[in-house]
Design a protein around this motif. Structure first.
Motif, mmCIF file in Angstrom:
data_model
loop_
_atom_site.group_PDB
_atom_site.id
_atom_site.type_symbol
_atom_site.label_atom_id
_atom_site.label_comp_id
_atom_site.label_asym_id
_atom_site.label_seq_id
_atom_site.Cartn_x
_atom_site.Cartn_y
_atom_site.Cartn_z
ATOM 1 N N GLY A 77 -108.282 -55.399 22.891
ATOM 2 C CA GLY A 77 -106.831 -55.234 22.955
ATOM 3 C C GLY A 77 -106.246 -54.549 21.741
ATOM 4 N N TRP A 78 -107.112 -54.129 20.838
ATOM 5 C CA TRP A 78 -106.623 -53.454 19.606
ATOM 6 C C TRP A 78 -107.446 -52.199 19.375
ATOM 7 C CZ3 TRP A 78 -102.459 -53.786 16.703
ATOM 8 C CH2 TRP A 78 -102.440 -53.099 15.473
ATOM 9 N N THR A 85 -103.753 -60.077 16.969
ATOM 10 C CA THR A 85 -103.223 -58.821 17.529
ATOM 11 C C THR A 85 -101.737 -58.949 17.819
ATOM 12 O OG1 THR A 85 -103.958 -59.554 19.729
ATOM 13 C CG2 THR A 85 -105.417 -58.094 18.477
ATOM 14 N N ARG A 86 -101.304 -60.147 18.248
ATOM 15 C CA ARG A 86 -99.869 -60.332 18.479
ATOM 16 C C ARG A 86 -99.100 -60.208 17.169
ATOM 17 N NH1 ARG A 86 -98.602 -65.763 21.405
ATOM 18 N NH2 ARG A 86 -96.496 -64.977 20.981
ATOM 19 N N ALA A 87 -99.655 -60.793 16.107
ATOM 20 C CA ALA A 87 -98.986 -60.693 14.802
ATOM 21 C C ALA A 87 -98.913 -59.246 14.345
ATOM 22 C CB ALA A 87 -99.725 -61.539 13.770
ATOM 23 N N ALA A 88 -100.019 -58.507 14.546
ATOM 24 C CA ALA A 88 -100.030 -57.098 14.154
ATOM 25 C C ALA A 88 -99.039 -56.292 14.982
ATOM 26 C CB ALA A 88 -101.437 -56.542 14.294
ATOM 27 N N MET A 89 -98.994 -56.542 16.275
ATOM 28 C CA MET A 89 -98.047 -55.828 17.131
ATOM 29 C C MET A 89 -96.613 -56.131 16.705
ATOM 30 S SD MET A 89 -99.626 -53.967 19.367
ATOM 31 C CE MET A 89 -98.402 -53.757 20.658
ATOM 32 N N VAL A 104 -89.622 -49.886 11.264
ATOM 33 C CA VAL A 104 -89.578 -50.546 12.573
ATOM 34 C C VAL A 104 -90.993 -50.558 13.113
ATOM 35 C CG1 VAL A 104 -88.408 -50.663 14.791
ATOM 36 C CG2 VAL A 104 -87.290 -49.535 12.858
ATOM 37 N N PRO A 105 -91.845 -51.440 12.653
ATOM 38 C CA PRO A 105 -93.262 -51.401 12.994
ATOM 39 C C PRO A 105 -93.552 -51.613 14.473
ATOM 40 C CG PRO A 105 -92.746 -53.333 11.646
ATOM 41 C CD PRO A 105 -91.520 -52.510 11.700
ATOM 42 N N ARG A 106 -92.777 -52.437 15.135
ATOM 43 C CA ARG A 106 -93.085 -52.680 16.549
ATOM 44 C C ARG A 106 -92.918 -51.418 17.368
ATOM 45 N NH1 ARG A 106 -90.497 -58.684 17.787
ATOM 46 N NH2 ARG A 106 -91.626 -59.756 16.128
ATOM 47 N N LEU A 107 -91.847 -50.672 17.122
ATOM 48 C CA LEU A 107 -91.623 -49.414 17.833
ATOM 49 C C LEU A 107 -92.736 -48.436 17.520
ATOM 50 C CD1 LEU A 107 -89.919 -47.529 19.567
ATOM 51 C CD2 LEU A 107 -88.572 -46.967 17.533
ATOM 52 N N ALA A 108 -93.130 -48.373 16.269
ATOM 53 C CA ALA A 108 -94.202 -47.461 15.874
ATOM 54 C C ALA A 108 -95.491 -47.817 16.575
ATOM 55 C CB ALA A 108 -94.400 -47.514 14.352
ATOM 56 N N ALA A 109 -95.761 -49.113 16.699
ATOM 57 C CA ALA A 109 -96.993 -49.537 17.369
ATOM 58 C C ALA A 109 -96.983 -49.122 18.830
ATOM 59 C CB ALA A 109 -97.146 -51.058 17.261
ATOM 60 N N ALA A 110 -95.856 -49.296 19.475
ATOM 61 C CA ALA A 110 -95.757 -48.907 20.882
ATOM 62 C C ALA A 110 -95.987 -47.426 21.068
ATOM 63 C CB ALA A 110 -94.392 -49.309 21.432
ATOM 64 N N LEU A 111 -95.413 -46.647 20.162
ATOM 65 C CA LEU A 111 -95.572 -45.195 20.261
ATOM 66 C C LEU A 111 -97.028 -44.808 20.058
ATOM 67 C CD1 LEU A 111 -92.403 -44.022 18.322
ATOM 68 C CD2 LEU A 111 -92.809 -43.786 20.766
ATOM 69 N N LEU A 112 -97.678 -45.457 19.099
ATOM 70 C CA LEU A 112 -99.067 -45.112 18.814
ATOM 71 C C LEU A 112 -99.979 -45.464 19.967
ATOM 72 C CD1 LEU A 112 -99.151 -46.274 15.121
ATOM 73 C CD2 LEU A 112 -99.439 -43.929 15.932
ATOM 74 N N PHE A 113 -99.787 -46.623 20.548
ATOM 75 C CA PHE A 113 -100.624 -46.985 21.683
ATOM 76 C C PHE A 113 -100.380 -46.062 22.869
ATOM 77 C CE2 PHE A 113 -101.213 -51.129 19.590
ATOM 78 C CZ PHE A 113 -102.588 -51.215 19.715
ATOM 79 N N ARG A 143 -105.830 -56.885 8.140
ATOM 80 C CA ARG A 143 -107.069 -57.575 8.529
ATOM 81 C C ARG A 143 -107.751 -56.862 9.695
ATOM 82 N NH1 ARG A 143 -108.306 -64.063 8.966
ATOM 83 N NH2 ARG A 143 -110.499 -63.839 9.496
ATOM 84 N N LEU A 144 -106.962 -56.421 10.660
ATOM 85 C CA LEU A 144 -107.537 -55.693 11.782
ATOM 86 C C LEU A 144 -108.133 -54.370 11.334
ATOM 87 C CD1 LEU A 144 -104.860 -56.504 14.482
ATOM 88 C CD2 LEU A 144 -107.304 -57.047 14.645
#
Length: 909
Positions: A197-198, A171-175, A5-14, A184-185
């Motif tokens: 923003g990243w 960044t939107r694609a990565a998020m 679940v990458p989106r959730l993981a990204a939110a947690l990391l940020f 790439r980022l």
């Protein structure tokens, strides 16, 4: 397998603030594959030709059945294979996908954009409005579409380059969890570039990307985890680790990915990037092969061919090469042809070999060597002469592709027509090319022979000597050795001679291998050393044959004869043509009185004669003559074989037995083009041309023979004999000069020839003084056994010569000196001399006394002559009983006159 679940993981990391400053090197992430049981999950990819064939047959309008994703998969394959050539087809496939019945219609916008980009149709892409459509719906785009838009704006493709806009999409694609965007980022951060923003740590970004790639266990998983393996192999974003890459490839292979299985096998085959594991190598090589990877089938075939890691199995190797070549592998077809070449003595293998060579030469970019091999096959099947035109056409094509073997073989054919303008020059140019451009050694010999024997204007000694020196320097000159030569080899006294022999043996030259093995046996080589050389002998029929002949030359014991016959039979069974000749000759030579073996020998010789072997025909000749066949009848029996494939000896035999002058000339010209340039062969050709009206060709071969004669008196005599046979005053003078040279070189036959010339009063060269000198030389050098015949010639000479010779020679002293040494033959000759010149009873008794001593010394002729003396009472008391005993003793020694006299006595009684 649960999806990440990458989106959730990204939110947690940020939210946790786990960010870092830019780093300067790839990040170190140990992301290992999960444990999943092996199963066929991934969709097996069809072979490219099958995909192309299927869709080229499509009408472009009918709606296909099945999964739209599979149609998209094929469309991407066709796009990548030939984006320009397949553009219209792929475009239609993308349009038809939307019409296929499915729970969810795939979005083809991204595929359409990639098609136009790969085909280089940027203006047309702009006109489609596809990109505008994506941007109009940017708020609801999936991460994959956002990543594509970011690439277009960041790289300035189709749209005007806009970094800010591109990074926003990225960044939107990565998020959203897009692996490409995340990587790439991460790469940008590693390179020291900050993205507004990243602020995600590159290590965590890579981890998230890899997790996103793994995703769920669906048919596309192998493609995604293959991407992980590639990232670890490249080491641009994540630290390079080939072992981890290999683990991910193994997982993909276990889930059904044929390409991944091949990549695992490659890593272990090369063993440069990882530690080789043979079990893994064989497992994944077999998996890839079974799944139709042509390259894997070739590698597995090589293992079976060599017996490396697996038991040797040529048939399995052949099947693997055949399957791979059917998939379009050129390498597989090369390997298959080479394997079949080694087995072509088996009829079905030979047919398969020819078929594969034909396939090779029919390629759009054929290999040059295929033409030379196919030409050789044509010549072997149809014959050197019957197949010449077809082979020549093939060889010309091989030469055009700069194949050295084609050049060498074509030169052989051209040299048959060496008198045609420019042909000899082209033949030698081709041979020179094979040496200088391709590094071949054997054409050096061909060049030396060409300039020495076949130059139309006569031997070119300068160039012949140049190539002889070049051949010697390269260690290529052929060496023929007898038993004494081999026995004289000494690594201390002449290490170079031994090294040269060993080198030629390592090259695989049959005679050299036989000589070297003989040397090793004589000098107590170790069993391991002998086993090594035996391993080089066993697979090569020509070497088996050469060793068998060498052993018979050295020690023809019953055991060696039996073993040699068995070896020759094996060489024949393995397809060696000359083995039949050698078998027949050995059986005739060693079992002359064995009717069964004689019949077997005739069978072998007949087999060889039917293949155009002159040696076989000449061995059959006396046998057939004894049965009442004439030479012309023998020729008619084998004329077709000689016409198609006759060797030099066969052609010379045919020439000597045909009345057609044109045909005789053709036979001899053919023979001249293939004969080895040795004195024995050139003098034979010269003798054959004597019988024709082509004096210039006869002169050519006599002059070549003279160049090869060296300091050998007998050879000068042989040349002189041919000049005498040609007739004419000038040629007679040339012959006499050669006879004189032969005499100076110690040849007794030349002395005899000159005696005949100088002692003939009807000859223009009659010279009594010279005749006397020749007679005296002949007498001085003669063996005692020959003195009687010489004396008869002297007595038949003109009176002046006879008197001069008889007055200067003390015949009695010559005989007596030799007889006094105890030589039985000398005693017998002295007795016969005394009997022929004596006039008194005492001289008769003296003669019989010497005969008795000679008979007691074991001389069969003396026994017969003494028996006659007993029967007639010449110089001895008559005794039929003694005469009979002597004749029986002489007959027991094989004397034919004694056998005849005993038979006559039996009839009279």
């Amino acid at each position: 397998m649960p999806s990440f679940v990458p989106r959730l993981a990204a939110a947690l990391l940020f939210g946790s603030g786990l960010v870092s400053a830019a780093v300067a090197a790839p990040v170190e992430v140990t992301f290992l594959p999960p444990e999943i049981p092996a199963q066929e999950v991934c969709v097996a990819k069809k072979a490219d030709p099958d995909v192309v064939a299927r869709w080229q047959a499509w009408d472009g309008a009918s709606v296909p059945e099945g999964d739209p994703e599979l149609v998209l998969r094929d469309a991407r394959r066709l796009r990548d294979l030939n984006p320009t050539g397949n553009f219209e087809l792929v475009d239609k496939m993308l349009m038809i996908v939307s019409k296929m019945p499915a729970p969810k219609v795939p979005d083809t916008a991204i595929d359409r954009i990639n098609l136009y980009l790969k085909a280089g149709k940027v203006p047309q892409l702009r006109e489609t409005g596809v990109i505008d459509g994506l941007e109009a719906n940017a708020g609801g785009l999936a991460p994959k579409a956002l990543n594509l838009l970011s690439t277009l704006y960041l790289d300035g493709l189709v749209v005007k380059k806009d970094r800010e806009k591109g990074l926003g999409y990225l960044t939107r694609a990565a998020m959203g969890g897009n692996a490409d965007a995340l990587l790439r980022l991460a790469s940008m951060n590693i390179g020291g570039e900050q993205v507004p923003g990243w602020e995600l740590d590159p290590k965590l970004a890579v981890t998230m990307a890899f997790g996103a790639l793994v995703g769920k266990l669906d048919p596309e998983i192998c493609d995604r985890i293959g991407r992980i393996a590639r990232e670890y192999s490249k080491g641009l974003v994540v630290k390079q680790d080939h072992n981890i890459a290999e683990q991910w490839l193994r997982l993909a292979a276990d889930l059904g990915d044929a390409g991944a299985a091949w990549k695992v096998a490659q890593l272990h085959l090369e063993s440069e990037l990882i530690v080789k594991n043979n079990d893994s190598l064989l497992k994944y090589l077999n998996l890839a092969s079974d799944r139709g990877v042509a390259a894997a089938q070739v590698e597995l075939g090589k293992l079976y061919e060599a017996g490396a890691l697996v038991p040797e199995d040529k048939n399995k190797a052949e099947a693997l090469y055949a399957e791979a070549s059917g998939l379009g592998s050129r390498n597989a077809l090369f390997r298959l042809a080479t394997l079949l070449e080694e087995e072509q003595m088996i009829p079905e293998k030979k047919q398969a070999y020819e078929a594969r060579l034909t396939e090779l030469v029919g390629m759009s970019q054929p290999p040059g060597w295929a033409f030379s091999k196919l030409a050789k096959l044509v010549l072997a099947d149809k014959g050197r002469w019957a197949g010449e035109a077809e082979a020549k056409a093939l060889l010309e094509k091989g030469v055009a592709l700069e194949d050295a073997d084609s050049a060498q073989e074509l030169a052989f054919i051209l040299l048959r027509h060496r008198d045609e303008p420019g042909v000899f020059e082209r033949a030698t140019e081709l041979l020179s090319f094979a040496v200088t451009n391709a590094g071949k050694i054997d054409p050096m010999t061909d060049l030396r022979q060409a300039y020495l024997c076949r130059a139309p204007k006569g031997a070119d000694l300068r160039l012949a000597s140049f190539w002889q020196r070049t051949e010697d320097a390269a260690g290529n000159s052929t060496e023929f050795m007898d038993s004494d030569d081999i026995g004289a080899l000494d690594p201390k006294a002449d290490p170079l001679a031994l090294a040269k022999l060993q080198t030629h043996a390592l090259y695989g030259r049959p005679n050299s291998v036989a000589y070297y093995v003989d040397y090793l046996n004589r000098n107590g080589a170790s069993p391991e050393m002998l086993a090594f050389w035996q391993s080089r002998i066993d697979p090569v029929p020509a070497t088996i044959d050469a060793l068998a002949r060498q052993r018979l030359t050295i020690s023809p014991t019953p055991e060696v004869i039996e073993e040699s016959i068995a070896a020759l039979k094996q060489a024949r069974a393995d397809g060696l043509p000359r083995a039949s000749v050698d078998l027949g000759s050995v059986l005739l030579d060693y079992f002359p009185s064995d009717a069964e073996k004689r019949s077997e020998a005739i069978g072998y010789l007949t087999e060889a004669a039917q293949q155009g072997s002159g040696e076989a025909i000449l061995r059959l000749l006396p046998i057939m003559q004894a049965e009442g066949f004439s030479d012309t009848e023998l020729l008619s029996q084998y004329q077709q074989a000689i016409e198609q494939r006759g060797d030099a000896d066969a052609l010379i035999f045919a020439a000597s037995n045909t009345k057609d002058e044109a045909q005789r000339h053709d036979y001899l010209y053919r023979a001249a083009s293939v004969v080895d340039c040795t004195f024995e062969n050139t003098i034979k050709l010269a003798g054959a041309f004597v019988a024709t009206e082509d004096d210039s060709e006869t002169e050519h071969w006599l002059q070549v023979s003279l160049r090869l004669a060296g300091e050998d008196g007998w050879r000068h005599t042989a040349i002189a004999d041919r000049y005498m046979a040609m007739g004419g005053e000038e040629r007679a003078k040339t012959a006499i000069e050669l006879f004189d040279q032969a005499v100076a070189l110690g040849d007794d036959a030349a002395v005899s020839r000159l005696v005949k010339i100088y002692a003939d009063p009807d000859s223009e060269d009659y010279a009594p003084t010279k005749a006397v000198a020749m007679f005296k030389r002949m007498i001085d050098s003669a063996q005692v056994a020959d003195l009687g015949k010489i004396r008869e010639k002297v007595l038949k000479a003109p009176p002046a010569i006879q008197t001069a010779v008889m007055e200067t020679v003390d015949w009695s002293a010559r005989y007596a000196a030799a007889a006094a040494s105890g030589d039985a033959v000398a005693m017998r000759e002295l007795a016969l001399y005394l009997r022929s010149t004596g006039t008194t009873v005492a001289e008769a008794r003296d003669a019989s006394s010497w005969l008795k001593r000679a008979a007691e010394g074991g001389d069969a002729i003396a026994m017969v002559e003494l028996a006659k003396a007993y029967a007639m009472g010449i110089g001895i008391a008559p005794s039929i009983q003694e005469a009979t005993v002597l004749l029986k003793d002489a007959a027991g020694l094989g004397n034919p006159e004694a056998q005849r006299l005993l038979a006559s006595m039996a009839v009279e009684n």
